[in-house]
Design a protein around this motif. Sequence first.
Motif, PDB file in Angstrom:
ATOM      1  N   GLU A 130      -8.065   0.349  -6.830  1.00 56.46           N
ATOM      2  CA  GLU A 130      -8.194   1.488  -7.730  1.00 56.46           C
ATOM      3  C   GLU A 130      -9.458   1.339  -8.576  1.00 56.46           C
ATOM      4  O   GLU A 130      -9.758   0.242  -9.057  1.00 56.46           O
ATOM      5  CB  GLU A 130      -6.967   1.582  -8.645  1.00 56.46           C
ATOM      6  CG  GLU A 130      -5.669   1.934  -7.922  1.00 56.46           C
ATOM      7  CD  GLU A 130      -5.602   3.397  -7.531  1.00 56.46           C
ATOM      8  OE1 GLU A 130      -6.570   4.136  -7.802  1.00 56.46           O
ATOM      9  OE2 GLU A 130      -4.581   3.799  -6.951  1.00 56.46           O
ATOM     10  N   SER A 174     -10.182  -1.229 -11.639  1.00 52.64           N
ATOM     11  CA  SER A 174      -9.202  -2.325 -11.652  1.00 52.64           C
ATOM     12  C   SER A 174      -9.837  -3.614 -11.143  1.00 52.64           C
ATOM     13  O   SER A 174     -10.835  -3.600 -10.420  1.00 52.64           O
ATOM     14  CB  SER A 174      -7.980  -1.973 -10.805  1.00 52.64           C
ATOM     15  OG  SER A 174      -8.298  -1.942  -9.428  1.00 52.64           O
ATOM     16  N   ARG A 198      -4.333  -3.868  -6.830  1.00 49.70           N
ATOM     17  CA  ARG A 198      -3.866  -2.479  -6.975  1.00 49.70           C
ATOM     18  C   ARG A 198      -4.685  -1.615  -6.009  1.00 49.70           C
ATOM     19  O   ARG A 198      -5.780  -1.160  -6.333  1.00 49.70           O
ATOM     20  CB  ARG A 198      -4.019  -1.994  -8.407  1.00 49.70           C
ATOM     21  CG  ARG A 198      -3.147  -2.757  -9.386  1.00 49.70           C
ATOM     22  CD  ARG A 198      -3.099  -2.095 -10.759  1.00 49.70           C
ATOM     23  NE  ARG A 198      -2.209  -2.809 -11.648  1.00 49.70           N
ATOM     24  CZ  ARG A 198      -0.881  -2.627 -11.686  1.00 49.70           C
ATOM     25  NH1 ARG A 198      -0.324  -1.742 -10.881  1.00 49.70           N
ATOM     26  NH2 ARG A 198      -0.127  -3.323 -12.515  1.00 49.70           N
ATOM     27  N   SER A 253       1.409  -3.787  -6.832  1.00 51.39           N
ATOM     28  CA  SER A 253       0.351  -4.766  -7.080  1.00 51.39           C
ATOM     29  C   SER A 253       0.822  -6.140  -6.624  1.00 51.39           C
ATOM     30  O   SER A 253       1.992  -6.355  -6.290  1.00 51.39           O
ATOM     31  CB  SER A 253       0.006  -4.806  -8.561  1.00 51.39           C
ATOM     32  OG  SER A 253       1.090  -5.344  -9.308  1.00 51.39           O
ATOM     33  N   ARG A 307      -5.829   1.470  -3.574  1.00 44.71           N
ATOM     34  CA  ARG A 307      -5.863   2.924  -3.671  1.00 44.71           C
ATOM     35  C   ARG A 307      -5.205   3.574  -2.456  1.00 44.71           C
ATOM     36  O   ARG A 307      -5.029   2.928  -1.408  1.00 44.71           O
ATOM     37  CB  ARG A 307      -7.309   3.415  -3.799  1.00 44.71           C
ATOM     38  CG  ARG A 307      -8.175   3.146  -2.578  1.00 44.71           C
ATOM     39  CD  ARG A 307      -9.625   3.531  -2.784  1.00 44.71           C
ATOM     40  NE  ARG A 307     -10.300   2.653  -3.726  1.00 44.71           N
ATOM     41  CZ  ARG A 307     -11.610   2.650  -3.931  1.00 44.71           C
ATOM     42  NH1 ARG A 307     -12.387   3.484  -3.238  1.00 44.71           N
ATOM     43  NH2 ARG A 307     -12.157   1.834  -4.796  1.00 44.71           N
ATOM     44  N   SER A 308      -4.851   4.819  -2.593  1.00 43.25           N
ATOM     45  CA  SER A 308      -4.316   5.593  -1.471  1.00 43.25           C
ATOM     46  C   SER A 308      -5.492   6.229  -0.741  1.00 43.25           C
ATOM     47  O   SER A 308      -6.013   7.263  -1.152  1.00 43.25           O
ATOM     48  CB  SER A 308      -3.348   6.673  -1.969  1.00 43.25           C
ATOM     49  OG  SER A 308      -2.194   6.102  -2.513  1.00 43.25           O
ATOM     50  N   VAL A 340       0.829  -1.202   0.000  1.00 42.92           N
ATOM     51  CA  VAL A 340       0.000   0.000   0.000  1.00 42.92           C
ATOM     52  C   VAL A 340       0.868   1.259   0.000  1.00 42.92           C
ATOM     53  O   VAL A 340       0.598   2.219  -0.733  1.00 42.92           O
ATOM     54  CB  VAL A 340      -0.960  -0.015   1.202  1.00 42.92           C
ATOM     55  CG1 VAL A 340      -1.702   1.316   1.314  1.00 42.92           C
ATOM     56  CG2 VAL A 340      -1.963  -1.161   1.060  1.00 42.92           C
ATOM     57  N   SER A 341       1.917   1.259   0.801  1.00 49.07           N
ATOM     58  CA  SER A 341       2.767   2.458   0.884  1.00 49.07           C
ATOM     59  C   SER A 341       3.566   2.696  -0.393  1.00 49.07           C
ATOM     60  O   SER A 341       3.810   3.845  -0.774  1.00 49.07           O
ATOM     61  CB  SER A 341       3.724   2.342   2.073  1.00 49.07           C
ATOM     62  OG  SER A 341       4.633   1.261   1.894  1.00 49.07           O
ATOM     63  N   ARG A 342       3.950   1.608  -1.088  1.00 51.73           N
ATOM     64  CA  ARG A 342       4.745   1.741  -2.307  1.00 51.73           C
ATOM     65  C   ARG A 342       3.900   1.655  -3.576  1.00 51.73           C
ATOM     66  O   ARG A 342       4.453   1.680  -4.676  1.00 51.73           O
ATOM     67  CB  ARG A 342       5.817   0.643  -2.347  1.00 51.73           C
ATOM     68  CG  ARG A 342       6.791   0.672  -1.180  1.00 51.73           C
ATOM     69  CD  ARG A 342       7.732   1.854  -1.258  1.00 51.73           C
ATOM     70  NE  ARG A 342       8.703   1.828  -0.179  1.00 51.73           N
ATOM     71  CZ  ARG A 342       9.882   1.219  -0.257  1.00 51.73           C
ATOM     72  NH1 ARG A 342      10.214   0.575  -1.368  1.00 51.73           N
ATOM     73  NH2 ARG A 342      10.725   1.251   0.759  1.00 51.73           N
ATOM     74  N   ARG A 343       2.583   1.489  -3.427  1.00 53.47           N
ATOM     75  CA  ARG A 343       1.665   1.372  -4.561  1.00 53.47           C
ATOM     76  C   ARG A 343       2.039   0.180  -5.455  1.00 53.47           C
ATOM     77  O   ARG A 343       2.080   0.282  -6.683  1.00 53.47           O
ATOM     78  CB  ARG A 343       1.646   2.666  -5.393  1.00 53.47           C
ATOM     79  CG  ARG A 343       1.353   3.932  -4.612  1.00 53.47           C
ATOM     80  CD  ARG A 343      -0.021   3.903  -3.960  1.00 53.47           C
ATOM     81  NE  ARG A 343      -1.084   3.723  -4.952  1.00 53.47           N
ATOM     82  CZ  ARG A 343      -1.592   4.722  -5.678  1.00 53.47           C
ATOM     83  NH1 ARG A 343      -1.134   5.964  -5.510  1.00 53.47           N
ATOM     84  NH2 ARG A 343      -2.555   4.505  -6.541  1.00 53.47           N
TER      85      ARG A 343
END
Length: 518
Positions: free
Chosen positions: A241, A244, A250, A61, A252-253, A56-59
């Motif tokens: 996201e 997706s 993937r 998958s 989301r932030s 999650v922190s580095r985005r």
Amino acid sequence: MGRPSTVDSGEEKMVQETSGPGGLVRVDNRALSRISVVAQCLDNQWVTRDLLEHMVSRRLSYAEVERRRRQDARAEYLRSILNAEQVIVNRAYFFNNPVVYQDFAVRGPQRDAVRALLDESVLVPFLLREGSPADEPRFTVDRVGWDAWRSLLGDLDHIRCLRLSWDDAENEECTQRLMFEEFHRFLLQVRGFNLDALRRDLGLDGESIPVLRERLREVTLWAADTDRADREGFYRQFLVEPGSDPAQGRFRSAPLVAELKQLIDLRYNTTVPDAVERFALIPTDSLRRTALQERPPVRAARPAEEGAPRADLEQLVELLRTLRPQAFDLALSPLRIDLTGLELAHVRQARDTDEWRRYLAALESLLDDPTDFVARGQLVYDRYLALAGRLAEIVGERRRSRMRIWQPVVRITIEVLGASASVIYDGDPRLEVIGDVATEVASRGTDAVLRFAVVGRDQRRAENELATGIDVMRVRLERAREDWRELVARLREGGFPVVDGDVERDSEPNIDRPREGE
């Protein structure tokens, strides 16, 4: 809510098997072994808490962390087969999860091990609505895995498969009520969770409570307003996201994405073990079942023979009198063995030894009478170490030289809503206390869960080490906060140095009891 008639929770269980086409043997939950588990690690959405935070922190998958995900799941899968009598596996995982099908994709000793484990009903395929393990799936499949699965089925003389019911109409009713509706019910209830207890389970600080409250409110409103409140819909609404595929991972932030995922995945993966009244095997570094805040029904306690072993406060206090800093005799010579380099054939060989059978008998003995905690817990410890030693011999000196030292210790944990106390025996015995009983049950009756575990000393390496843990009994607290504080006081009086503070709960793998029926 009463359960459909397919579930028989009495002591007298008759093994019922009926023959089907192609060597299929149809079984229901009455034919399952006592320590049967559903392993969360095979869920295609499972990742450890540490890896999820990294993603999650580095985005990132799932594809970008696939190697680590597969290593973690593989270790847990092998551990589940070693530690439990039977492992119930969703049929789809046999051909859609490479952690499973890698063993039978090519001919050789690993494929032979899978065949033996299926033949011995150690691995039990769970069919949701399918009538046969060979039925063509109605969803996307991994072609390599599907072809391997069909080939494996062709080599089997028979295969025992589990369904909630083999009557199609009754099975549909059971599936809806015991799985889909229970998951939906959970989503509708999260708004009422005790936030302080939940934020501890999720590893959040106190400042996160307002955001947590708002997110849970959003979940409940969505669940009340949607026609299909399933996990995939939840992922699309809150976690991944927009646009997706949830299977890609993937995320989301957004606030508390990782925490909501852990909570929802935990409930999703406990629906099957609850429906068949067996254990959920929670992997290492994963959210504990206590985070679901399952409250016992408001009624008289069930007779002991109808459910999990139970005790009241006085019985537990008496049990705790036997707990003292010198209660357990721990091994002085650590073993060189871990899960690295283990293969399914090694685990299959280990299960076919006297050491494994004695370990399982000791585990069942502890479940039979948890009040004889020290003597029977010591037996589990000794026999699990003997099993580990035998496994090390099976692995062989050449492989063992690359393995790390395993230093086994004993952890005893008592948990109630909002609070946890763990007695750790590792050469420096101590008592770790976290939190206090949640306000909504403080002056009422509730259940505490008592857990016994044999784990490695170094929790940072828990994902690679041998470990076994199981919920052994429930304890009735009539006035929860007063009773809890008395329990902790008795442990303090026992001579254990106390570590207070908002530290993390234990995160070793554990065989968690199903909640009791309503």
